[in-house]
Design a protein around this motif. Sequence first.
Motif, PDB file in Angstrom:
ATOM      1  N   GLU B  43       0.831  -1.203   0.000  1.00 26.36           N
ATOM      2  CA  GLU B  43       0.000   0.000   0.000  1.00 26.36           C
ATOM      3  C   GLU B  43       0.863   1.251   0.000  1.00 26.36           C
ATOM      4  N   LEU B 256      -4.603  -8.881   1.468  1.00 27.41           N
ATOM      5  CA  LEU B 256      -4.396  -8.176   0.202  1.00 27.41           C
ATOM      6  C   LEU B 256      -5.060  -8.935  -0.949  1.00 27.41           C
ATOM      7  N   SER B 259      -8.937  -8.778  -0.611  1.00 26.05           N
ATOM      8  CA  SER B 259      -9.650  -7.524  -0.863  1.00 26.05           C
ATOM      9  C   SER B 259      -9.582  -7.091  -2.324  1.00 26.05           C
ATOM     10  N   LYS B 270     -20.480  -8.910   0.804  1.00 27.32           N
ATOM     11  CA  LYS B 270     -19.643  -8.002   1.563  1.00 27.32           C
ATOM     12  C   LYS B 270     -18.183  -8.225   1.155  1.00 27.32           C
ATOM     13  N   LEU B 271     -17.470  -7.130   0.982  1.00 29.39           N
ATOM     14  CA  LEU B 271     -16.101  -7.226   0.483  1.00 29.39           C
ATOM     15  C   LEU B 271     -15.125  -7.406   1.643  1.00 29.39           C
ATOM     16  N   PRO B 272     -14.216  -8.372   1.557  1.00 29.99           N
ATOM     17  CA  PRO B 272     -13.239  -8.484   2.636  1.00 29.99           C
ATOM     18  C   PRO B 272     -12.356  -7.244   2.664  1.00 29.99           C
ATOM     19  N   ALA B 273     -12.167  -6.672   3.843  1.00 34.30           N
ATOM     20  CA  ALA B 273     -11.320  -5.485   3.978  1.00 34.30           C
ATOM     21  C   ALA B 273     -10.486  -5.647   5.234  1.00 34.30           C
ATOM     22  N   ILE B 274      -9.214  -5.226   5.162  1.00 34.34           N
ATOM     23  CA  ILE B 274      -8.384  -5.276   6.361  1.00 34.34           C
ATOM     24  C   ILE B 274      -8.773  -4.083   7.227  1.00 34.34           C
ATOM     25  N   PRO B 275      -9.223  -4.305   8.456  1.00 36.42           N
ATOM     26  CA  PRO B 275      -9.644  -3.167   9.272  1.00 36.42           C
ATOM     27  C   PRO B 275      -8.458  -2.280   9.646  1.00 36.42           C
ATOM     28  N   GLY B 276      -8.746  -1.033   9.966  1.00 33.41           N
ATOM     29  CA  GLY B 276      -7.691  -0.120  10.413  1.00 33.41           C
ATOM     30  C   GLY B 276      -6.851   0.419   9.280  1.00 33.41           C
ATOM     31  N   SER B 277      -5.755   1.103   9.626  1.00 33.00           N
ATOM     32  CA  SER B 277      -4.860   1.631   8.611  1.00 33.00           C
ATOM     33  C   SER B 277      -3.411   1.399   9.045  1.00 33.00           C
ATOM     34  N   ARG B 293      -3.356  -4.840  13.103  1.00 27.44           N
ATOM     35  CA  ARG B 293      -4.452  -5.058  12.141  1.00 27.44           C
ATOM     36  C   ARG B 293      -4.678  -6.539  11.887  1.00 27.44           C
ATOM     37  N   GLU B 337     -15.712  -7.416   8.078  1.00 28.01           N
ATOM     38  CA  GLU B 337     -16.036  -6.728   9.337  1.00 28.01           C
ATOM     39  C   GLU B 337     -17.387  -7.189   9.877  1.00 28.01           C
TER      40      GLU B 337
END
Lengths: 323, 337
Positions: B43, B256, B259, B270-277, B293, B337
């Motif tokens: 990223e 990665l 998502s 629902k799309l898999p997303a890594i929470p946080g930044s 994370r 999530e």
Amino acid sequence: MSEVVIKVENLKKHFPINEAVPFKKSTQSVKAVDGVSFEVYKGETLGIVGESGCGKSTMARLINQLIRPTEGVVEFKGKNLATLGSKEIRSIRKSIQMVFQNPYASLDPRKTIEYLIAEPLAIHHIGDAKSRKKRVIELLEVVGLSGYHAERYVHEFSGGQRQRINIARALALNPDIIICDEPVSALDVSVQAQVINLLKDLQRKFDLTYIFISHDLNVVRYICDRIAVMYLGKIVEIGTYEELYENPKHPYTKALLSAIPKENPFDKKERILLEGDVPSPVNPPPGCSFHKRCPHAMEHCKKDVPAFVDLGETQKVACHLYS
Amino acid sequence: MSDVILKVENLDVHFRSSASIVKAVNGVNITLKKKETLGIVGESGSGKSVTATALMRLLPKGIGSIPNGKITFNGKDILSLSDKEMRDVRGNEIAMIFQDPMTSLNPVFTVGDQIEEAVRTHQQMSKKEAKKKAIEMLKVVGIPEPEKRVKMYPHEFSGGMRQRVMIAIALSCNPKLLIADEPTTALDVTVQAQILELMKSLQEKNDTSIIMITHDLGVVWEMCDKVIVMYAGNTVESGTVETIYENPLHPYTWGLLESQITKNTLNGDKLPAIPGSPPDLRNPIPGCNFADRCPYAKEICSTTKPQPIEVELGHIVSCHFQTNSNRLERKERVYIE
């Protein structure tokens, strides 16, 4: 089919090119949007895809009358926006909100988040200071931030968080429709997924309608119910996402889909490589504007503009191959 | 071993800011052979571009430094070269293409001038010969009417054409290594496909090695033989593209890969997303950079740095729970999530 929220008919926007001679009326113009018609139904997501310069963003700005069309009609819930005065348009804009591409440029760095989100409420004289503050905190929680973020400034937030703030601001006036102009293009994949999930959740929760502009074909396929493909200011094909991705008809749609990168290292992709670049919208080619790059171009493609042909219930295509 | 063109060992890059030191890159290892393509994915802020800048020795003087590490390129120790020697390597043996073709060309010189400059800097060539070479290069990268185009300015070119010009400049001295930093991110998919095809065909012809920096896994599958996954300055996993796709082991790589939206992602799911930044690199992180994370994180992850372990030949992972004796069980849908 459910209620039509937005109806666009033969919409055109030609930007005149200023020549170097003062007082001389310009004779040439950039045909950014050149005769587009479609309908958006309540609760759906309509995607608009195309290469840069095809008129996607101009279209977004035409729909909420940020710029006035050269020709054609935009109807919002049956009201023709072109006939309204600026006061009435302003009140209609409460219902048509926008989220822009670049979250680094679309928020004022000198204002607090509270100010930014409450600004639309203040402009439309909704509530008093206290009730606005309450609404801001509520909105921040809706988009997955916290109430204490209200006092902070924009530079304290990451790109994904900024886009959440933009979405909160768009939601502030309880709109019917949100126009998202490349809302996730500037974000990293993992954050992109978070924002897309949020947009989907909000749509369900508040019964929103979206117009989703993007050049990322995978994102559009995932989020949209129907998709319109634009080329040089015109829609060349429109249909549900299944129709378009499973069974694309227009040669341009086919080429666009084949250009999506591989999904895994073992993928063997048949690629239709388009030659050259998009022609200039000042002098679009006569006839079908795609004929110069089209692998199936025929003699009459150079002369006659193809009309929309219905293929089945929802899919329409503008190509001589199907007429 | 003679066909190894670039070897980077334990490269660290630090940036000094007014208050603290930002550890932008920690212990990156790269082995690149002739004609191979390596992808670096991650990223923004993961250290991909900084790694490339360090390879070219273009870090800002006085701010960026390389406290540890060794870069061997074509038998030369890059970090011990003098500035003058480095100038002979840069642009000649190692060339670079940048992300934004709109800003990386000089608007006040013609495209031909800019190619000639690159050629004449590194090769003994008369002006006339250089002009010929410029036209030839434009032809190689597929620009129509090169004789006419060579006299034009960058603003007369579209984004895709400008990126072709950048490639022409980069390849004009037949570099052994081409570093492409997000070369297609600013371009449309159709143009991206054209540019990637062009890079592949030129690599085939000139035996160039390529380092491809990108955040788009699609581009990696398209172009690369090997891939390094970076997160917050660390290499979390590296291996051949096939292993990384079929048998990824690091939880960040899982996130990665999940998502990414592909045609198998159901519309409406629902799309898999890594929470946080990603973490702030100004503050030292005692444990694994991904720990806060990571859905699999345990206590050890926030206290001890994981070491890179070669779990199979050429497949290296840095995770406490992915070792030769121990494997983490990958759960389904943890990133939702």
